[in-house]
Design an enzyme around this catalytic site. Structure first.
Site, short mmCIF file in Angstrom:
data_model
loop_
_atom_site.label_atom_id
_atom_site.label_comp_id
_atom_site.label_asym_id
_atom_site.label_seq_id
_atom_site.Cartn_x
_atom_site.Cartn_y
_atom_site.Cartn_z
N ARG A 24 -30.72 -29.21 0.75
CA ARG A 24 -30.96 -27.78 0.56
C ARG A 24 -32.12 -27.29 1.44
NH1 ARG A 24 -30.56 -27.50 -6.03
NH2 ARG A 24 -28.34 -27.97 -6.21
N ARG A 28 -32.76 -20.81 0.05
CA ARG A 28 -33.59 -19.81 -0.61
C ARG A 28 -35.09 -19.99 -0.41
NH1 ARG A 28 -30.97 -20.69 -6.39
NH2 ARG A 28 -31.07 -22.81 -5.56
N ARG A 37 -29.22 -13.23 4.43
CA ARG A 37 -28.21 -13.23 3.38
C ARG A 37 -28.16 -11.92 2.61
NH1 ARG A 37 -26.79 -16.87 -0.34
NH2 ARG A 37 -25.90 -15.00 -1.27
N ASP A 73 -21.00 -25.01 0.52
CA ASP A 73 -21.11 -25.26 -0.91
C ASP A 73 -19.95 -26.16 -1.31
OD1 ASP A 73 -22.59 -24.02 -3.52
OD2 ASP A 73 -20.49 -24.48 -3.97
N TYR A 149 -16.42 -29.27 -12.44
CA TYR A 149 -16.48 -27.80 -12.37
C TYR A 149 -15.15 -27.18 -12.78
CZ TYR A 149 -21.06 -27.29 -10.12
OH TYR A 149 -22.40 -27.27 -9.86
#
Length: 339
Positions: A24, A28, A37, A73, A149
């Protein structure tokens, strides 16, 4: 042509400079990422080649890390296959119609892997920018994590529904896992074909399984996913969280390198793996917010413990937290390179 330090280490050799990158690392924690973004959904940004490529390159430019990892992702292949999945802010991936029965699996596997051309183009753009010196790592979610998921419908603490299906209807579970394995395997193969020089298979939720369940109900399908890369000769990294008791089984699905989370020292991980497997990890992400002397001592300890392994790529024991200060990550890279 010199072989990049990361590829040397993934191949079991000790390069002159200890390589480091962060899971990552693109995302962010970077203000340039947040600016780029703005107003663009997560999955949409993954499927816009110019945007995904620029985001992938941002941490390489800023931190001087030894690898890029494709900004994507683990549910992107699901979206490409036509599954109704969204990443909901503050929640994570949410599947509109969870897969819980044999009939649900029938409907799911009618979906064929979608066109990966947007991802392939992003990889090509990144590789062209990076050149030969800095490799790009491709990635995909492991079959168990993707299946979890799909069955749970959203992130779960204990993955109870997935584990129930695994035992209550093992034939349906196997059909679901074969589908997710091929989905991930083809996604990895497409990235390698476009120029990725290594891959990482993320099993984010494998830590919810004991060794017996993992070995019987998950490992064969991770092996099936990685088998899609047979003949490519790219190094294969396998990483999961909470998987200290699964390391040998995770290696034995066909991984060349094992990623270790922050819960287990690399010297002990090396012992459990028999001293023959290159390791990746495992700085505790929580310590990125600690005072520098505390973090520095921890990084030095991780590097010292990693010396037991045949080779070591420094990374975190999980992903970069959104709150991480970019300057701290850059300083960690400089420290690792000095060691």
């Amino acid at each position: 042509m010199s072989v990049p330090a990361l590829i040397q280490a993934f191949s079991g050799r000790r390069p002159e400079r200890l390589p480091v990158w962060f899971m990552r690392q693109a995302g962010r924690s970077l203000p340039e990422y947040r600016a780029l973004r703005e107003g663009v959904g997560m999955l949409d940004s993954c499927l816009r080649p110019d945007l995904a490529a620029e985001i992938t390159l941002q941490p390489v430019r800023r931190h001087g890390v030894d690898a890029a990892i494709l900004f994507s992702d683990i549910v992107v292949p699901l979206r490409l296959a036509g599954v109704d999945v969204e990443i909901v802010p503050g929640v994570g991936p949410v599947v509109a119609e969870p897969v819980r029965t044999a009939g649900d699996v029938d409907r799911l596997i009618a979906h064929r892997p979608g066109d990966p051309s947007a991802v392939v183009e992003a990889v090509r753009l990144v590789v062209a920018e990076l050149g030969e010196r800095t490799p790009l790592i491709g990635f995909a979610g492991a079959p168990f994590t993707i299946a979890a998921y799909l069955v749970e419908g959203r992130p779960s603490r204990d993955h109870l529904a997935a584990r129930t299906l695994m035992h209550a209807d093992p034939a349906t579970w196997r059909r679901l896992m074969r589908w997710t394995a091929d989905l991930s395997g083809e996604f990895l193969r497409a990235q390698v074909g476009a120029g990725a020089r290594a891959v990482q298979l993320f099993d984010s939720w494998a830590g919810s399984l004991g060794l017996a369940d993992y070995s019987s109900h998950a490992a064969p399908f991770s092996a099936r996913a990685l088998a899609h890369l047979d003949g490519t000769e790219v190094p294969r990294v396998h990483f999961g969280t909470g998987t200290s008791e699964l390391l040998v089984a995770m290696r034995d699905v066909g991984a060349d390198v094992v990623g270790v989370d922050h819960r287990l020292g690399l010297d002990e991980a090396n012992r459990r793996l028999g001293g023959t497997t290159p390791l990746q990890g495992n700085i505790d992400p929580a310590l990125l917010a600690a005072p520098w002397p505390v973090l520095e001592a921890h990084v030095r300890d991780v590097v010292d413990r990693g010396r037991a392994a045949p080779a070591h790529v420094v990374n975190l024991g999980h992903g970069v937290p959104p709150s991480a200060e970019p300057e701290v990550l850059t300083r960690v890279v400089e420290l690792v390179h000095s060691l």
